[in-house]
Structure formats: structure tokens, C-alpha cells
Design an enzyme around this catalytic site. Structure first.
Site, PDB file in Angstrom:
ATOM      1  N   ASP A  10      38.421  38.087  45.176  1.00  0.00           N
ATOM      2  CA  ASP A  10      39.180  37.433  44.114  1.00  0.00           C
ATOM      3  C   ASP A  10      38.862  35.920  44.162  1.00  0.00           C
ATOM      4  O   ASP A  10      38.362  35.428  45.182  1.00  0.00           O
ATOM      5  CB  ASP A  10      40.665  37.705  44.405  1.00  0.00           C
ATOM      6  N   TYR A  11      39.155  35.209  43.101  1.00  0.00           N
ATOM      7  CA  TYR A  11      38.805  33.774  43.078  1.00  0.00           C
ATOM      8  C   TYR A  11      40.027  32.877  43.372  1.00  0.00           C
ATOM      9  O   TYR A  11      40.179  32.399  44.493  1.00  0.00           O
ATOM     10  CB  TYR A  11      38.154  33.425  41.724  1.00  0.00           C
ATOM     11  N   ASP A  12      40.910  32.703  42.364  1.00  0.00           N
ATOM     12  CA  ASP A  12      42.045  31.772  42.534  1.00  0.00           C
ATOM     13  C   ASP A  12      42.984  32.247  43.638  1.00  0.00           C
ATOM     14  O   ASP A  12      43.429  33.396  43.643  1.00  0.00           O
ATOM     15  CB  ASP A  12      42.837  31.670  41.227  1.00  0.00           C
ATOM     16  N   ASP A 184      44.919  37.686  46.455  1.00  0.00           N
ATOM     17  CA  ASP A 184      46.238  37.104  46.749  1.00  0.00           C
ATOM     18  C   ASP A 184      47.339  37.499  45.777  1.00  0.00           C
ATOM     19  O   ASP A 184      48.501  37.209  46.018  1.00  0.00           O
ATOM     20  CB  ASP A 184      46.141  35.570  46.730  1.00  0.00           C
TER      21      ASP A 184
HETATM   22  O1  LIG Z   1      42.138  37.038  39.656  1.00  0.00           O
HETATM   23  P1  LIG Z   1      42.205  35.578  40.011  1.00  0.00           P
HETATM   24  O2  LIG Z   1      40.870  34.978  40.333  1.00  0.00           O
HETATM   25  O3  LIG Z   1      43.237  35.282  41.064  1.00  0.00           O
HETATM   26  O4  LIG Z   1      42.647  34.847  38.640  1.00  0.00           O
HETATM   27  C1  LIG Z   1      43.910  35.139  38.114  1.00  0.00           C
HETATM   28  C2  LIG Z   1      44.427  34.041  37.240  1.00  0.00           C
HETATM   29  O5  LIG Z   1      43.850  32.807  37.660  1.00  0.00           O
HETATM   30  C3  LIG Z   1      44.319  31.660  36.966  1.00  0.00           C
HETATM   31  O6  LIG Z   1      45.684  31.464  37.258  1.00  0.00           O
HETATM   32  C4  LIG Z   1      45.983  31.243  38.612  1.00  0.00           C
HETATM   33  O7  LIG Z   1      45.299  30.068  39.069  1.00  0.00           O
HETATM   34  C5  LIG Z   1      45.671  28.846  38.409  1.00  0.00           C
HETATM   35  C6  LIG Z   1      44.860  27.722  39.049  1.00  0.00           C
HETATM   36  O8  LIG Z   1      45.088  27.667  40.439  1.00  0.00           O
HETATM   37  C7  LIG Z   1      47.175  28.597  38.548  1.00  0.00           C
HETATM   38  O9  LIG Z   1      47.555  27.433  37.798  1.00  0.00           O
HETATM   39  C8  LIG Z   1      47.967  29.810  38.059  1.00  0.00           C
HETATM   40  O10 LIG Z   1      49.348  29.614  38.364  1.00  0.00           O
HETATM   41  C9  LIG Z   1      47.481  31.075  38.775  1.00  0.00           C
HETATM   42  O11 LIG Z   1      48.119  32.246  38.255  1.00  0.00           O
HETATM   43  C10 LIG Z   1      44.106  31.824  35.470  1.00  0.00           C
HETATM   44  O12 LIG Z   1      44.684  30.737  34.789  1.00  0.00           O
HETATM   45  C11 LIG Z   1      44.661  33.153  34.970  1.00  0.00           C
HETATM   46  O13 LIG Z   1      44.278  33.320  33.610  1.00  0.00           O
HETATM   47  C12 LIG Z   1      44.068  34.286  35.795  1.00  0.00           C
HETATM   48  O14 LIG Z   1      44.572  35.537  35.368  1.00  0.00           O
END
Ligand SMILES: O=P(O)(O)OC[C@H]1O[C@H](O[C@H]2O[C@H](CO)[C@@H](O)[C@H](O)[C@H]2O)[C@H](O)[C@@H](O)[C@@H]1O
Length: 231
Positions: A10-12, A184
Site C-alpha cells: 500500500d502507499y499512503d 494501514d
Molecule cells: O490505498 P492507499 O495508498 O493507502 O490510499 C488511500 C487513500 O490515500 C489518500 O488518502 C490518505 O492519505 C492522505 C495523504 O496522507 C490523507 O490526507 C488522507 O487522510 C488519507 O486517507 C487519498 O487521498 C485517498 O483518495 C486514497 O483512497
């Protein structure tokens, strides 16, 4: 795990820290060196809820990315939809995105992004009551449009129904190969549950179906460095 085995990340929140600004989550030099090291030894994919556009901004094109929670494979040769009706959902999202200003006026602090195959509203700048109203609104929008409501970390999203990281990963699993899957958020739980034979790693606190846990993205990076060292 050994050379040729698979790694789905996963990224974020897993490779980069969660931030209130979703537009600037660029991969730093240390992360790129880890991904390059992994890519030399393992069959590696980034699996994210992000849009294709975001991932193209945050990462160089040499990595394979499964975006939009499993709807789209990005490769250096172009994007490949992993579901049959992808373009229909793109149109639905484009028409919802036309209401961006209206939604921003109705819900103070809402930041809406068209993911071109998903809609996300970032709620970091919203108060709890307004977020509650937004959730109700997005729930009805989901019903009207045929999209699926998803509530993540400070995001309220519409995603393509039925799409999930678990099934997407299963499409790319290779028979007889071990797999490591790390994430996460709630969407990563779908990956863990549908791939219960894999080495699953939850990043951060909270209930999980994963077999292992690391405390945050920094410990995750250490684990990945160790994986490279041992390969
Ligand atoms: O599947 P992931 O790589 O974990 O991405 C899921 C979501 O990532 C982003 O939102 C998340 O990260 C943001 C930056 O750190 C944060 O502001 C937000 O609260 C998190 O949920 C992205 O904006 C989403 O569209 C994705 O679904």
C-alpha cells in the site's frame, strides 16, 4: 521470502506518512532506493486507493502500480483497466465532479478530488458535525450513482462497487510463490482477508486480520530494507 517472491505494498500510511495535504505525498529518495532494491529481487506492486494521476506525480513510472483500490493497473506502457465497466464509472465520476463547487459550499472545509474512477473528499479541515452531514450526502450520492461509499482515514469516498485490493492482488499472485502484503487502512484489510496464506503486515494501530504488525511507515521501511538484505 526469496528472489522471485511477491511483494504488494500500500502507499499512503505504509510507505509514506499520512498527511493532511493529500496533494504532496511524493516518494522521497530513501523510499525510491528501497523500492528499487525490492524490485531487483522481488515481483513488486504498489497497491493503492490513489488515482493514476496522483501515482504518476508521486512515483517515477518504472514501478508497477495497481490504483483506484484495484480497478486499474498502471505500467510504463499505459493503463490497463482490471474491471469490465471502468469507462462507465469514469463518466459517472466526471459528472459528480461537476458538482464540486456546490459540495464545497455545502460542507465547509471539504476538499473534493475526481480520481477518474473514484471520488474522494478529504475531511481533515472539517468539523465532526459537518463530516457527519457529508457522509449522509455521499451515501445518497452513492445510491443514486451506483458507486460504493467508503469511509477511510479522514476521507469519504465513492469507489467502484465490488472493487477491492484483495481480489486485485489475487489476480497477480503467482502459484508457488510467497507473497508479502502490507497496508494501514480498512481497504488493506480486504487484501489481508482474501490472501490469508500471505505474510500480511498491518502498519500502525487498530484491529486487523494481518498476521504481523509494525508501528508505522518507518518501521515498515526497516522491514523492507531487511528483506532486501536477506534476499
Ligand atoms: O490505498 P492507499 O495508498 O493507502 O490510499 C488511500 C487513500 O490515500 C489518500 O488518502 C490518505 O492519505 C492522505 C495523504 O496522507 C490523507 O490526507 C488522507 O487522510 C488519507 O486517507 C487519498 O487521498 C485517498 O483518495 C486514497 O483512497
Amino acid at each position: 521470502m526469496g528472489p522471485g517472491d511477491q511483494v504488494f505494498l500500500d502507499y499512503d500510511g505504509t510507505l509514506v506518512p499520512i498527511s493532511s495535504d493529500p496533494t504532496s505525498c511524493f516518494a522521497d529518495r530513501e523510499l525510491l532506493s528501497i523500492l528499487d532494491g525490492l524490485g531487483e529481487e522481488y515481483d513488486m506492486y504498489i497497491v493503492t486507493g490513489r488515482s493514476a494521476e496522483d501515482m504518476r506525480r508521486f512515483l517515477p513510472p518504472r514501478y508497477r502500480v495497481i490504483a483506484l483500490h484495484g480497478a486499474l493497473l498502471l505500467t510504463s506502457e499505459g493503463d490497463v483497466p482490471l474491471i469490465p465497466d471502468y469507462s462507465r464509472y469514469v463518466e459517472i465520476c466526471n459528472s459528480i465532479a461537476l458538482r464540486k463547487n456546490e459540495i464545497r459550499e455545502m460542507f465547509h472545509g471539504a476538499r473534493l478530488y475526481n480520481k477518474v474512477g473514484g471520488i474522494t473528499v478529504n475531511t481533515w479541515l472539517m468539523d465532526t458535525a459537518t463530516r457527519g452531514r457529508l457522509e449522509d450526502f455521499m451515501r445518497s450520492l452513492a445510491e443514486e450513482s451506483g458507486m460504493e461509499l467508503y469511509l477511510g482515514k479522514q476521507v469519504v469516498e465513492l469507489r467502484i462497487p465490488g472493487v477491492n485490493k484483495g481480489d486485485a492482488i489475487r489476480k497477480f499472485r503467482k502459484h508457488g510463490r510467497k507473497a508479502l502484503i502490507a497496508g494501514d487502512d480498512i481497504t488493506d484489510e480486504e487484501a489481508f482477508i482474501k490472501n490469508s496464506d500471505a505474510l500480511t503486515v498491518k502498519v500502525g494501530p487498530g484491529e486487523t486480520s494481518a498476521r504481523y504488525r509494525v508501528s508505522d511507515y518507518m518501521e515498515m521501511r526497516s522491514l523492507l530494507r531487511e528483506l532486501i538484505r536477506r534476499s
